[in-house]
Enzyme design. Structure first.
Site, short mmCIF file in Angstrom:
data_model
loop_
_atom_site.label_atom_id
_atom_site.label_comp_id
_atom_site.label_asym_id
_atom_site.label_seq_id
_atom_site.Cartn_x
_atom_site.Cartn_y
_atom_site.Cartn_z
N ARG A 26 6.78 6.18 2.88
CA ARG A 26 6.47 6.13 4.32
C ARG A 26 7.67 6.56 5.15
O ARG A 26 7.52 7.34 6.11
CB ARG A 26 6.05 4.71 4.74
CG ARG A 26 4.68 4.33 4.27
CD ARG A 26 4.38 2.89 4.63
NE ARG A 26 5.38 2.03 3.98
CZ ARG A 26 5.69 0.81 4.38
NH1 ARG A 26 5.10 0.28 5.43
NH2 ARG A 26 6.59 0.10 3.74
N ASN A 44 0.88 2.13 4.37
CA ASN A 44 0.43 1.79 3.03
C ASN A 44 -0.98 1.20 3.12
O ASN A 44 -1.30 0.49 4.07
CB ASN A 44 1.34 0.75 2.38
CG ASN A 44 2.63 1.34 1.87
OD1 ASN A 44 2.76 2.54 1.71
ND2 ASN A 44 3.61 0.49 1.63
#
Length: 97
Positions: A26, A44
């Site tokens: 990320r 996520n």
């Protein structure tokens, strides 16, 4: 008046599976997207995938999608699924939780 394809903003909704959580995916996605000047977000999912939305010019979106197939060094992406949608005019690029 003609519009060049470079001025058209597109939106890619991307799902990345494989070893993509717990490896900085990320944060690396945010860094890469920001460097390319893209707007959107990344997060996520509970099933182990990473979901991201990118808005920007088609050629830049294509470069970001190619990056998603590799990700950061410790990631091992297996599959990237892309849906093209109508842009929403997002501003900035954030990590969502």
């Amino acid at each position: 008046m003609q519009t060049s394809s470079e001025s058209i903003i597109v939106r890619a909704h991307v799902f990345v599976s494989g070893q993509v959580q717990g490896v900085g995916y990320r944060y690396s996605t945010q860094k890469q997207a920001t460097a390319l000047g893209l707007q959107g977000w990344v997060k996520n999912l509970t099933d182990g995938r990473v979901e991201a939305v990118f808005e920007g010019h088609q050629d830049t979106i294509d470069r970001m999608i190619q990056w998603c197939y590799q990700g950061p060094k410790s990631a091992q992406p297996q599959d990237v699924i892309i849906y093209f949608e109508e842009p929403e005019g997002l501003q900035g690029f954030e990590i969502r939780y």
